[in-house]
Design a protein around this motif. Structure first.
Motif, PDB file in Angstrom:
ATOM      1  N   VAL A  59      12.898  24.510   5.832  1.00  0.00           N
ATOM      2  CA  VAL A  59      13.385  23.793   4.661  1.00  0.00           C
ATOM      3  C   VAL A  59      14.270  22.580   4.959  1.00  0.00           C
ATOM      4  O   VAL A  59      14.627  21.856   4.032  1.00  0.00           O
ATOM      5  CB  VAL A  59      14.159  24.754   3.724  1.00  0.00           C
ATOM      6  CG1 VAL A  59      13.258  25.879   3.246  1.00  0.00           C
ATOM      7  CG2 VAL A  59      15.416  25.303   4.405  1.00  0.00           C
ATOM      8  N   ASP A  77      15.950  19.291   5.132  1.00  0.00           N
ATOM      9  CA  ASP A  77      15.543  18.043   4.470  1.00  0.00           C
ATOM     10  C   ASP A  77      14.975  17.054   5.474  1.00  0.00           C
ATOM     11  O   ASP A  77      13.907  16.476   5.264  1.00  0.00           O
ATOM     12  CB  ASP A  77      16.747  17.406   3.759  1.00  0.00           C
ATOM     13  CG  ASP A  77      17.058  18.053   2.425  1.00  0.00           C
ATOM     14  OD1 ASP A  77      16.942  19.295   2.332  1.00  0.00           O
ATOM     15  OD2 ASP A  77      17.430  17.330   1.483  1.00  0.00           O
ATOM     16  N   PRO A 113      10.346  24.522  -0.306  1.00  0.00           N
ATOM     17  CA  PRO A 113      11.232  23.519  -0.920  1.00  0.00           C
ATOM     18  C   PRO A 113      12.262  23.021   0.080  1.00  0.00           C
ATOM     19  O   PRO A 113      12.629  23.720   1.021  1.00  0.00           O
ATOM     20  CB  PRO A 113      11.898  24.287  -2.067  1.00  0.00           C
ATOM     21  CG  PRO A 113      11.849  25.715  -1.642  1.00  0.00           C
ATOM     22  CD  PRO A 113      10.591  25.871  -0.850  1.00  0.00           C
ATOM     23  N   HIS A 122      17.450  21.200  -2.327  1.00  0.00           N
ATOM     24  CA  HIS A 122      17.059  21.698  -3.646  1.00  0.00           C
ATOM     25  C   HIS A 122      17.465  23.156  -3.813  1.00  0.00           C
ATOM     26  O   HIS A 122      18.176  23.519  -4.756  1.00  0.00           O
ATOM     27  CB  HIS A 122      15.548  21.547  -3.833  1.00  0.00           C
ATOM     28  CG  HIS A 122      15.042  22.109  -5.117  1.00  0.00           C
ATOM     29  ND1 HIS A 122      15.358  21.574  -6.342  1.00  0.00           N
ATOM     30  CD2 HIS A 122      14.249  23.188  -5.372  1.00  0.00           C
ATOM     31  CE1 HIS A 122      14.782  22.280  -7.300  1.00  0.00           C
ATOM     32  NE2 HIS A 122      14.112  23.264  -6.739  1.00  0.00           N
ATOM     33  N   GLY A 123      17.047  24.014  -2.896  1.00  0.00           N
ATOM     34  CA  GLY A 123      17.334  25.438  -3.022  1.00  0.00           C
ATOM     35  C   GLY A 123      18.817  25.756  -2.924  1.00  0.00           C
ATOM     36  O   GLY A 123      19.341  26.570  -3.697  1.00  0.00           O
ATOM     37  N   TYR A 129      11.692  32.226  -2.638  1.00  0.00           N
ATOM     38  CA  TYR A 129      10.864  31.220  -3.296  1.00  0.00           C
ATOM     39  C   TYR A 129       9.654  31.888  -3.949  1.00  0.00           C
ATOM     40  O   TYR A 129       8.517  31.781  -3.485  1.00  0.00           O
ATOM     41  CB  TYR A 129      10.483  30.132  -2.291  1.00  0.00           C
ATOM     42  CG  TYR A 129      11.718  29.560  -1.630  1.00  0.00           C
ATOM     43  CD1 TYR A 129      12.742  29.033  -2.416  1.00  0.00           C
ATOM     44  CD2 TYR A 129      11.903  29.609  -0.255  1.00  0.00           C
ATOM     45  CE1 TYR A 129      13.911  28.542  -1.838  1.00  0.00           C
ATOM     46  CE2 TYR A 129      13.063  29.116   0.317  1.00  0.00           C
ATOM     47  CZ  TYR A 129      14.053  28.589  -0.470  1.00  0.00           C
ATOM     48  OH  TYR A 129      15.231  28.115   0.090  1.00  0.00           O
ATOM     49  N   GLU A 142       4.089  32.008   1.417  1.00  0.00           N
ATOM     50  CA  GLU A 142       4.052  30.642   1.932  1.00  0.00           C
ATOM     51  C   GLU A 142       2.926  30.480   2.951  1.00  0.00           C
ATOM     52  O   GLU A 142       2.228  29.462   2.968  1.00  0.00           O
ATOM     53  CB  GLU A 142       5.401  30.279   2.563  1.00  0.00           C
ATOM     54  CG  GLU A 142       6.512  30.069   1.548  1.00  0.00           C
ATOM     55  CD  GLU A 142       7.879  29.863   2.167  1.00  0.00           C
ATOM     56  OE1 GLU A 142       8.704  29.169   1.549  1.00  0.00           O
ATOM     57  OE2 GLU A 142       8.140  30.408   3.261  1.00  0.00           O
ATOM     58  N   GLN A 160       5.834  16.376   0.191  1.00  0.00           N
ATOM     59  CA  GLN A 160       6.548  17.567  -0.239  1.00  0.00           C
ATOM     60  C   GLN A 160       5.946  18.156  -1.515  1.00  0.00           C
ATOM     61  O   GLN A 160       5.660  17.421  -2.466  1.00  0.00           O
ATOM     62  CB  GLN A 160       8.011  17.205  -0.508  1.00  0.00           C
ATOM     63  CG  GLN A 160       8.884  18.316  -1.053  1.00  0.00           C
ATOM     64  CD  GLN A 160       9.157  19.396  -0.036  1.00  0.00           C
ATOM     65  OE1 GLN A 160       9.630  19.121   1.062  1.00  0.00           O
ATOM     66  NE2 GLN A 160       8.846  20.643  -0.382  1.00  0.00           N
ATOM     67  N   TRP A 161       5.766  19.494  -1.547  1.00  0.00           N
ATOM     68  CA  TRP A 161       5.499  20.178  -2.813  1.00  0.00           C
ATOM     69  C   TRP A 161       6.818  20.226  -3.587  1.00  0.00           C
ATOM     70  O   TRP A 161       7.783  20.818  -3.139  1.00  0.00           O
ATOM     71  CB  TRP A 161       4.973  21.591  -2.566  1.00  0.00           C
ATOM     72  CG  TRP A 161       4.722  22.357  -3.840  1.00  0.00           C
ATOM     73  CD1 TRP A 161       4.528  21.847  -5.094  1.00  0.00           C
ATOM     74  CD2 TRP A 161       4.608  23.785  -3.983  1.00  0.00           C
ATOM     75  NE1 TRP A 161       4.309  22.854  -6.007  1.00  0.00           N
ATOM     76  CE2 TRP A 161       4.356  24.053  -5.357  1.00  0.00           C
ATOM     77  CE3 TRP A 161       4.712  24.843  -3.086  1.00  0.00           C
ATOM     78  CZ2 TRP A 161       4.204  25.355  -5.846  1.00  0.00           C
ATOM     79  CZ3 TRP A 161       4.556  26.139  -3.577  1.00  0.00           C
ATOM     80  CH2 TRP A 161       4.296  26.388  -4.934  1.00  0.00           C
ATOM     81  N   VAL A 162       6.858  19.581  -4.748  1.00  0.00           N
ATOM     82  CA  VAL A 162       8.073  19.493  -5.564  1.00  0.00           C
ATOM     83  C   VAL A 162       7.841  20.250  -6.875  1.00  0.00           C
ATOM     84  O   VAL A 162       7.209  19.741  -7.763  1.00  0.00           O
ATOM     85  CB  VAL A 162       8.427  18.031  -5.874  1.00  0.00           C
ATOM     86  CG1 VAL A 162       9.727  17.914  -6.634  1.00  0.00           C
ATOM     87  CG2 VAL A 162       8.443  17.176  -4.606  1.00  0.00           C
ATOM     88  N   TRP A 163       8.432  21.398  -7.009  1.00  0.00           N
ATOM     89  CA  TRP A 163       9.025  22.289  -6.012  1.00  0.00           C
ATOM     90  C   TRP A 163       8.420  23.679  -6.163  1.00  0.00           C
ATOM     91  O   TRP A 163       7.933  24.024  -7.263  1.00  0.00           O
ATOM     92  CB  TRP A 163      10.541  22.405  -6.188  1.00  0.00           C
ATOM     93  CG  TRP A 163      11.282  21.127  -6.044  1.00  0.00           C
ATOM     94  CD1 TRP A 163      11.773  20.350  -7.044  1.00  0.00           C
ATOM     95  CD2 TRP A 163      11.632  20.469  -4.819  1.00  0.00           C
ATOM     96  NE1 TRP A 163      12.428  19.258  -6.522  1.00  0.00           N
ATOM     97  CE2 TRP A 163      12.348  19.316  -5.167  1.00  0.00           C
ATOM     98  CE3 TRP A 163      11.416  20.771  -3.471  1.00  0.00           C
ATOM     99  CZ2 TRP A 163      12.850  18.439  -4.210  1.00  0.00           C
ATOM    100  CZ3 TRP A 163      11.916  19.908  -2.530  1.00  0.00           C
ATOM    101  CH2 TRP A 163      12.624  18.753  -2.892  1.00  0.00           C
ATOM    102  N   VAL A 210      12.266  28.812  -7.347  1.00  0.00           N
ATOM    103  CA  VAL A 210      13.454  29.240  -6.611  1.00  0.00           C
ATOM    104  C   VAL A 210      14.156  30.352  -7.384  1.00  0.00           C
ATOM    105  O   VAL A 210      14.378  30.238  -8.592  1.00  0.00           O
ATOM    106  CB  VAL A 210      14.432  28.069  -6.392  1.00  0.00           C
ATOM    107  CG1 VAL A 210      15.701  28.540  -5.683  1.00  0.00           C
ATOM    108  CG2 VAL A 210      13.767  26.951  -5.596  1.00  0.00           C
TER     109      VAL A 210
END
Length: 381
Positions: free
Chosen positions: A129, A131, A146, A150-151, A276, A306, A356-359, A362
């Motif tokens: 994860v 960034d 994510p 974000h998480g 997630y 995942e 990126q998969w947004v999102w 969570v």
């Protein structure tokens, strides 16, 4: 108790693996798979990740493969070692894999992503994860998990919403833990809270308890490796009567996997963590969850989902764009695949260099103190 099925079958973790080979019209389509399967990596997470990757590959093959060609996973154990991951990427590229999948540890995935980008090898990262998975914009690298920012902001909001204003962080030294500390500090202090940092390089579990008792923090967040030093710290805090009211948290998700409960029992319950998963799985997620449960011999973690979604996405890209590496990488912005936890689409997110998969959904969850084998959802974001 029956031994759970070996998720990579009769092959070792560094051997090619052809899941349930279907009749093939040509050579197999090879996908390199990276994950920690031995210490010091978190092998339990690697096992769940591989189970998801492997289940999806088997289902692709049972459905006819990629234009009649069998999907073959070429598995490499990274053992949480960035150098080992870099070497594996070099080897897999030379072996002719169409793409890379997997990896759990963020620092390891970062090393793998850099080599994959340099070699022009598409890499769909499953679980890491951080960034800054790459130093700048990457064309080859996409991600299912994510971003940490974000998480972990969702996690900070959960703590603040529960009324906590003085929060202690016990952190190991690493890029990942330092990044997490920064995200939490920014979110918490912006809303009137205080973050106290405790350095695990200098504190024993007992020394940590002394610091907590003197400080007055109402939360201790474990930004530390599992099982060491996280497990000894939890045991020490639970046994210190001065800290009876403190909430222990583990945003990185350590309590999700069964070995946490095995090692800690009741002491490991009531520790909120990030996972997630959606509030309720749809038909695909429920079916896959049942199959993963049978394969693993235990409740599947979000990491297993995942892995499944990673191969499902790669299979769709391979069907629509072929096995040419350049065309696979060009396909990231046009991907739209139904995953176990919702539709997967990739885009450019601010501050994130990869596709990126947004999102992904969570949750903040914990193990129920009344039944540590059951999870409670405490917050969603």
């Amino acid at each position: 108790m029956d031994t759970p099925p070996d998720p990579y079958g009769p092959h070792g973790p560094n051997e090619p693996h052809r899941p349930h080979a279907a009749p093939a019209d040509g050579p197999s389509v090879r996908i390199g798979a990276l994950m920690p399967l031995t210490r010091p990596g978190w092998a339990a997470a690697g096992r769940h990740l591989l189970a998801g990757l492997d289940l999806a590959a088997r289902e692709v093959n049972e459905a006819g493969g990629i234009a009649g060609r069998t999907v073959e996973l070429v598995v490499r154990d990274t053992a949480a070692d960035p150098g080992r991951a870099e070497a594996a990427v070099e080897e897999l590229a030379a072996l002719g894999v169409a793409a890379l999948a997997g990896e759990y540890h963020s620092v390891v995935a970062r090393a793998a992503a850099a080599r994959a980008e340099a070699l022009g090898l598409p890499f769909l990262c499953s679980s890491a994860v951080l960034d800054a998975l790459t130093d700048g914009p990457a064309e080859q690298v996409a991600r299912i998990a994510p971003a940490q920012s974000h998480g972990w902001r969702v996690y900070a909001d959960f703590l603040l919403g529960a009324g906590h204003r003085r929060i202690a962080v016990a952190a190991d030294p690493s890029v990942y833990w330092a990044s997490g500390t920064g995200i939490l500090r920014d979110r918490i202090t912006a809303r009137g809270g205080t973050l106290v940092e405790l350095d695990l390089r200098t504190l024993t579990p007992e020394g940590l308890c002394e610091e907590l008792a003197a400080d007055g923090a109402t939360v201790l967040l474990l930004l530390a490796g599992h099982p060491d030093p996280a497990v000894p710290i939890v045991r020490a805090v639970r046994r210190d009567h001065r800290l009876a009211g403190i909430l222990i948290g583990a945003p990185a998700g350590q309590p999700e996997l069964a070995d946490w409960a095995t090692l800690l029992g009741e002491d490991g319950a009531g520790v909120p963590f990030l996972r997630y998963l959606p509030q309720h799985l749809g038909p695909l997620g429920a079916r896959v969850g049942s199959a993963l449960r049978e394969r693993l011999g235990e409740e599947p973690s979000f990491v297993a989902f995942e892995g499944y979604d990673t191969v499902t996405v790669l299979a769709e890209v391979l069907r629509s764009h072929g096995a040419d590496r350049t065309r696979i990488a060009e396909a990231w912005p046009s991907v739209e695949v139904e995953g176990t936890r919702g539709p997967v689409r990739f885009s450019r997110a601010p501050g994130i260099g990869v596709w990126q998969w947004v999102w992904a959904p969570v949750q903040v969850a914990d193990r129920d103190p009344a039944d540590p084998g059951r999870f409670r959802v405490l917050h969603t974001g």
